[in-house]
Design a protein around this motif. Structure first.
Motif, mmCIF file in Angstrom:
data_model
loop_
_atom_site.group_PDB
_atom_site.id
_atom_site.type_symbol
_atom_site.label_atom_id
_atom_site.label_comp_id
_atom_site.label_asym_id
_atom_site.label_seq_id
_atom_site.Cartn_x
_atom_site.Cartn_y
_atom_site.Cartn_z
ATOM 1 N N ASP A 95 1.626 -5.612 -6.329
ATOM 2 C CA ASP A 95 0.986 -4.302 -6.407
ATOM 3 C C ASP A 95 2.000 -3.325 -6.990
ATOM 4 O OD1 ASP A 95 -1.134 -2.404 -5.832
ATOM 5 O OD2 ASP A 95 0.278 -1.559 -4.386
ATOM 6 N N SER A 110 1.058 -7.648 -1.402
ATOM 7 C CA SER A 110 0.117 -7.201 -0.380
ATOM 8 C C SER A 110 -0.810 -8.343 0.033
ATOM 9 C CB SER A 110 -0.717 -6.025 -0.907
ATOM 10 O OG SER A 110 -1.680 -5.625 0.044
ATOM 11 N N GLY A 122 -2.387 -7.161 8.248
ATOM 12 C CA GLY A 122 -1.860 -6.639 6.998
ATOM 13 C C GLY A 122 -0.375 -6.933 6.880
ATOM 14 N N VAL A 124 2.903 -6.527 3.963
ATOM 15 C CA VAL A 124 3.352 -6.004 2.675
ATOM 16 C C VAL A 124 4.847 -6.246 2.526
ATOM 17 C CG1 VAL A 124 3.672 -3.949 1.238
ATOM 18 C CG2 VAL A 124 1.562 -4.223 2.567
ATOM 19 N N ASP A 126 8.004 -5.055 0.765
ATOM 20 C CA ASP A 126 8.440 -3.797 0.163
ATOM 21 C C ASP A 126 9.688 -4.075 -0.668
ATOM 22 O OD1 ASP A 126 9.405 -1.256 -0.395
ATOM 23 O OD2 ASP A 126 9.255 -0.518 1.655
ATOM 24 N N ALA A 195 -0.202 -0.028 -2.060
ATOM 25 C CA ALA A 195 0.226 -0.720 -0.850
ATOM 26 C C ALA A 195 1.515 -0.121 -0.306
ATOM 27 C CB ALA A 195 0.406 -2.212 -1.122
ATOM 28 N N ALA A 221 -4.189 -4.146 3.230
ATOM 29 C CA ALA A 221 -3.035 -4.402 4.093
ATOM 30 C C ALA A 221 -2.329 -3.100 4.448
ATOM 31 C CB ALA A 221 -2.063 -5.362 3.405
ATOM 32 N N GLY A 222 -2.080 -2.265 3.461
ATOM 33 C CA GLY A 222 -1.384 -1.005 3.703
ATOM 34 C C GLY A 222 -2.172 -0.053 4.580
#
Length: 271
Positions: A95, A110, A122, A124, A126, A195, A221-222
């Motif tokens: 994303d 994500s 969810g 993610v 980062d 996300a 997810a976010g």
């Protein structure tokens, strides 16, 4: 959650998704560092790109999740798919692909798991912080085991807002929103990865994320992570998001009087 779904298997899905997201995210970052400007980039539309890294990441996520949970279904940004009644993984392998291509580290992986019309999990990755943020519905949001909490901001002049804009929506409407935030003394950014933008709300780095149109894999997810961190979150029903996308908003609860109007312009109700 429905009594038909065993919470223990949800925990197993969460552990698997965290491990896969971290590994796939780090591999994508390594590939980007090695390839640099030699990335094989395809243009899907105006400012809409895909790379071999996106395709490889999605293939890996698909194979590994479905090998562990063969009765689940899978919907990915690059390969499509259809959500089934047994539960569905909704995945954006990278994303913020434009950021990824240009070497701007505001991008992520994500992975959401949905069951009976709700997002239950969810995850993610980062890239900017080389870490994974995750949430299971009703259990809070965490970055590598450390609890996250939305900001306690109450003064609009201290607020930082992150906005997205889709070319599928009116730019004039976007400008009206920018002007309103400016008049209230708020600062704003446009970062280009929903996300991660939602994660920034979850961890209290920003007080608002709003975009008028996103696809399901960009936000699910976010959005759960932000909600579990205490942010006010609103988006359409899952069936609508899967078929046509839609808006999402997440904001610090202390600034609700400032941001509730977005629910009206987006035709939203908080989740």
């Amino acid at each position: 959650m429905s009594s038909k779904f065993d919470p223990v298997t949800l925990e197993a899905r969460g552990a698997a998704a965290i491990e896969i997201a971290r590994r796939v995210g780090r591999e994508a970052a390594r590939f980007r560092a090695e390839m640099g400007p030699r990335l094989n980039v395809e243009n899907k539309g105006l400012q809409d790109f895909v790379t071999i890294a996106d395709r490889n990441a999605e293939q890996t996520i698909y194979k590994e999740l479905l090998s562990l949970f063969p009765h689940d279904t899978f919907v990915g940004e690059e390969t499509g798919g259809k959500a089934g009644a047994a539960g569905a993984w909704i995945v954006d392998p990278i994303d913020g692909t434009t950021n990824y291509i240009r070497g701007f580290s505001h991008w992520g992986v994500s992975i959401a798991f949905c069951f009976e019309g709700r997002v239950e999990l969810g995850v993610v990755y980062d890239a900017a912080k080389d870490s994974v943020v995750s949430a299971i519905r009703g259990r809070g949001a965490f970055r590598e085991g450390v609890s996250l909490q939305a900001a306690a901001t109450v003064d609009p002049t201290n607020a930082i807002c992150v906005l997205g804009h889709s070319r599928k929506t009116s730019f004039d409407e976007h400008l009206v929103l920018l002007n309103r935030l400016h008049e209230r003394g708020m600062d704003y950014r446009r970062m280009g990865a929903a996300a991660i933008d939602l994660v920034r709300v979850a961890e209290g780095a920003s007080d608002l994320f709003y975009e008028r149109h996103l696809n399901a894999w960009d936000m699910l997810a976010g959005a759960l992570i932000a909600s579990e961190a205490g942010a006010i979150v609103a988006m359409p029903k899952l069936t609508q998001l899967l078929s046509e996308g839609g808006p999402v908003v997440a904001y610090s609860p202390g600034l609700a009087p400032e941001f509730d109007f977005i629910l009206e312009i987006g035709g939203l109700k908080s989740v």
